[in-house]
Structure formats: structure tokens, C-alpha cells
Design a protein around this motif. Structure first.
Motif, PDB file in Angstrom:
ATOM      1  N   LEU A   1       0.829  -1.205   0.000  1.00  0.00           N
ATOM      2  CA  LEU A   1       0.000   0.000   0.000  1.00  0.00           C
ATOM      3  C   LEU A   1       0.866   1.258   0.000  1.00  0.00           C
ATOM      4  O   LEU A   1       0.567   2.231  -0.726  1.00  0.00           O
ATOM      5  N   ALA A   2       1.929   1.260   0.801  1.00  0.00           N
ATOM      6  CA  ALA A   2       2.830   2.417   0.828  1.00  0.00           C
ATOM      7  C   ALA A   2       3.497   2.606  -0.528  1.00  0.00           C
ATOM      8  O   ALA A   2       3.662   3.740  -1.012  1.00  0.00           O
ATOM      9  N   ALA A   3       3.873   1.488  -1.170  1.00  0.00           N
ATOM     10  CA  ALA A   3       4.510   1.566  -2.490  1.00  0.00           C
ATOM     11  C   ALA A   3       3.554   2.119  -3.546  1.00  0.00           C
ATOM     12  O   ALA A   3       3.991   2.697  -4.552  1.00  0.00           O
ATOM     13  N   HIS A   4       2.265   1.972  -3.325  1.00  0.00           N
ATOM     14  CA  HIS A   4       1.263   2.487  -4.262  1.00  0.00           C
ATOM     15  C   HIS A   4       0.740   3.861  -3.855  1.00  0.00           C
ATOM     16  O   HIS A   4      -0.296   4.310  -4.360  1.00  0.00           O
ATOM     17  N   GLY A   5       1.441   4.528  -2.943  1.00  0.00           N
ATOM     18  CA  GLY A   5       1.152   5.930  -2.667  1.00  0.00           C
ATOM     19  C   GLY A   5       0.325   6.238  -1.449  1.00  0.00           C
ATOM     20  O   GLY A   5      -0.050   7.401  -1.232  1.00  0.00           O
TER      21      GLY A   5
ATOM     22  N   THR B   1      -0.490   7.523   2.010  1.00  0.00           N
ATOM     23  CA  THR B   1       0.265   8.449   2.865  1.00  0.00           C
ATOM     24  C   THR B   1       0.366   7.939   4.298  1.00  0.00           C
ATOM     25  O   THR B   1       1.329   8.229   5.002  1.00  0.00           O
ATOM     26  N   LYS B   2      -0.660   7.203   4.747  1.00  0.00           N
ATOM     27  CA  LYS B   2      -0.649   6.569   6.069  1.00  0.00           C
ATOM     28  C   LYS B   2      -1.266   5.187   5.938  1.00  0.00           C
ATOM     29  O   LYS B   2      -2.168   4.991   5.120  1.00  0.00           O
ATOM     30  N   VAL B   3      -0.801   4.259   6.763  1.00  0.00           N
ATOM     31  CA  VAL B   3      -1.404   2.930   6.828  1.00  0.00           C
ATOM     32  C   VAL B   3      -1.656   2.583   8.291  1.00  0.00           C
ATOM     33  O   VAL B   3      -0.754   2.707   9.128  1.00  0.00           O
TER      34      VAL B   3
END
Length: 319
Positions: free
Chosen positions: A245-249, A251-253
Motif C-alpha cells: 500500500l505504501a509503495a502504491h502511494g 500516505t498513512k497505513v
């Protein structure tokens, strides 16, 4: 239709569930805590005593259980099978986490579906004067497991999703939240309860000997993504989802699970750390207090935050 008058409930509880039991009783003056002497003989077998046994005759009685390990199940079952036989008006068993729920099917001859075994044991709880036992369970792994239970219990399947939704609406970036499901199973289980949020669905694909997490559908770019599942064990899948998810942009997870099992202190993988090996991959990690040992372990440790089931359980005891 007029609602029936609320009933007074006498709530017994196991040792592990003491903190949650007190939170439940604080929700209503109609819930009164009761006590059990949890002792053992020299050989390790339980030596149990239900206090005020004669005084509970004709009363609505409940027991708050915690089947956190095989070692504590037998002593609790002994009490669970004894309480309905004490001439109580009704009996409710609250088992927030059904621990064998993820072992619900056979993939080859010889597999033992222990979810079915546990359901059969609980289905043999003696009938009280008021009828079958009411069995309250939160976010059981598969809804079809209701058919594992016999006619001597009435399973009431509750969910922690309202607690999550309430917490998400309190976030400063509530309008930017996207819900992510780690697999199709989680999507099928929870998407209808979270359908007013945009969603992302992940999936696992096999590449050689490895299973890699990929995004199957949805857009997470620039959003605060909250991964939702019923339970966590080692946390490996959540960590792989966060990376994708972070690699796909994103901003927070953040993450939410109703049942934070975390065997072998695997929750330590998520703790926020500073310095050279900084780890703040998850903004928040919300759990409920269905797994008492974990709640004790992660107290005051970011990113964890406990959403208590106490209010929901108090309401369920009035059904």
C-alpha cells in the motif's frame, strides 16, 4: 411494540477477563459481578467453587470466558457446565474470541476441524430453566460456523465493526480514509459493514516458492488506508500489505483486527521505534479487548489502541 423491561444480570468471569468484566459492569447498574474461587489441587486439576450458588437461583446469569490457551479451557468449561444447573432463570456465555474458528474446514482426509469440535462441546452445555444457552461471540472467522452448533445453544454473532467506524469518524483525516482488505475472505466478511468507505482489496499470488501480496482492485494513492481483518496471528500478512500500500502511494497505513492473538509476542514487530532502525510503518493499530493477555502486553505501546467491547457486551446481555 413495547420493549420488555431490562433484566438484572449476574456476571461471573474467569481470571483473565477480570478487567473486561469490571468495564462491562460499569456500563449498567443492572449488571452485578459475581465471584468464583479459582484454585487447583496439588496435581494441577481445578478445585473450583461458585460463591453464593444458592442466591443465584431464579436469576439471569452470564459467564465471561477467555479461551486464550488450551490450558485454561477445561477449568472454565467446568464452571460453564455447572452454572445452568443451579436453577438459574437463564444462562448466557460470552466468549468474545472463538479460538478455533480459523480451523473450520478439511482440505484433505485426516485434517481435524477443531472449530467443529469446540462447537460440539459448547452445544452440550446443560439447558437452564429458561431454555438453551445464549452464546455471544464476536467476529467469528466464518459465518457458516453457526451451523456447527447444536440446538442446545443459541449463537449470537456480534461484531466489533461499529467500534471501528466510530473511531474512524473521530480521526482528523476521516474524509480521506480508505478501507483495505488483505484478501477476498476479509472483503466478503466485512465489506457490507464498511460500504460507505472506498475500498482496496489485496490478494496473494504465488511467485515461485513465495506468496506475494498484490493489490487486486482499488486506489490508495494519497489516502489514509486502514487494513481490516478479523484476527492477527504473526502479523506477516499485515506487514506485507502495508509495504504494498505504501509503495502504491498511501500516505498513512493503519490496521484494525477484532482479535489480537499475537502468539510468541509477535506484536513486538509493530511497536513504534526511533533511531537508526526506526519503525513507524503503522499510524494506528486498533484491537479490541477480546484477547485479554495481549491487551495487558501492549498497554501504552504505540501504535496500539484498544477499543473495548464492554458496551457492546453489556447490550448483548439484555437480549
Amino acid at each position: 411494540m413495547e420493549k420488555p423491561n431490562k433484566k438484572q444480570v449476574l456476571l461471573f468471569y474467569c481470571v483473565e477477563s477480570q478487567e473486561l468484566a469490571h468495564k462491562i459492569s460499569a456500563q449498567s447498574d443492572l449488571i452485578q459481578l459475581q465471584s468464583i474461587n479459582w484454585r487447583s489441587f496439588d496435581d494441577g486439576f481445578p478445585n473450583l467453587f461458585i460463591n453464593n450458588a444458592q442466591d443465584i437461583r431464579g436469576q439471569h446469569v452470564a459467564f465471561l470466558a477467555s479461551f486464550s490457551s488450551p490450558a485454561v479451557i477445561f477449568e472454565q468449561l467446568s464452571v460453564i457446565f455447572a452454572l445452568p444447573r443451579l436453577f438459574v432463570a437463564s444462562f448466557t456465555l460470552v466468549l468474545p474470541f472463538f479460538p478455533t474458528g480459523s480451523f473450520e474446514r478439511m482440505e484433505e482426509e485426516g485434517d481435524v476441524a477443531t472449530a467443529f469440535t469446540m462447537a460440539r462441546i459448547l452445544s452440550n452445555i446443560p439447558v437452564s430453566r429458561g431454555g438453551p444457552t445464549s452464546l455471544v461471540i464476536y467476529d467469528i472467522h466464518a459465518l457458516q460456523e453457526r451451523f456447527y452448533f447444536g440446538d442446545h445453544v443459541l449463537p449470537l454473532f456480534e461484531t466489533g465493526m461499529p467500534l471501528l467506524k466510530q473511531r474512524l469518524h473521530q480521526l482528523p483525516d476521516a474524509d480521506n480514509v480508505v478501507i483495505a482488505f488483505p484478501d477476498d475472505g476479509a472483503w466478503k466478511r466485512f465489506h457490507k459493514q464498511l460500504d460507505h468507505f472506498p475500498t482496496v482489496v489485496c490478494t496473494k499470488v504465488r511467485e515461485g516458492d513465495k506468496r506475494i501480496v498484490r493489490i487486486k482492485e482499488g486506489d490508495c494513492a494519497g489516502r489514509h488506508v486502514v487494513i481490516v481483518d478479523d484476527l492477527v496471528q504473526s502479523g506477516g500478512t499485515l506487514i506485507e500489505c502495508q509495504k504494498v500500500l505504501a509503495a502504491h502511494g498511501a500516505t498513512k497505513v493503519s490496521a484494525y483486527v477484532t482479535h489480537a492473538v499475537f502468539p510468541k509476542r509477535s506484536w513486538e514487530r509493530f511497536i513504534h521505534t526511533d533511531g537508526e532502525n526506526s519503525n513507524k510503518a503503522f499510524e494506528y493499530f486498533w484491537i479490541t479487548d477480546s484477547c485479554a493477555p495481549t491487551v495487558k502486553d501492549i498497554a501504552n505501546k504505540a501504535p496500539f489502541e484498544v477499543l473495548t467491547l464492554a458496551g457492546s457486551i453489556a447490550d448483548a446481555l439484555q437480549i
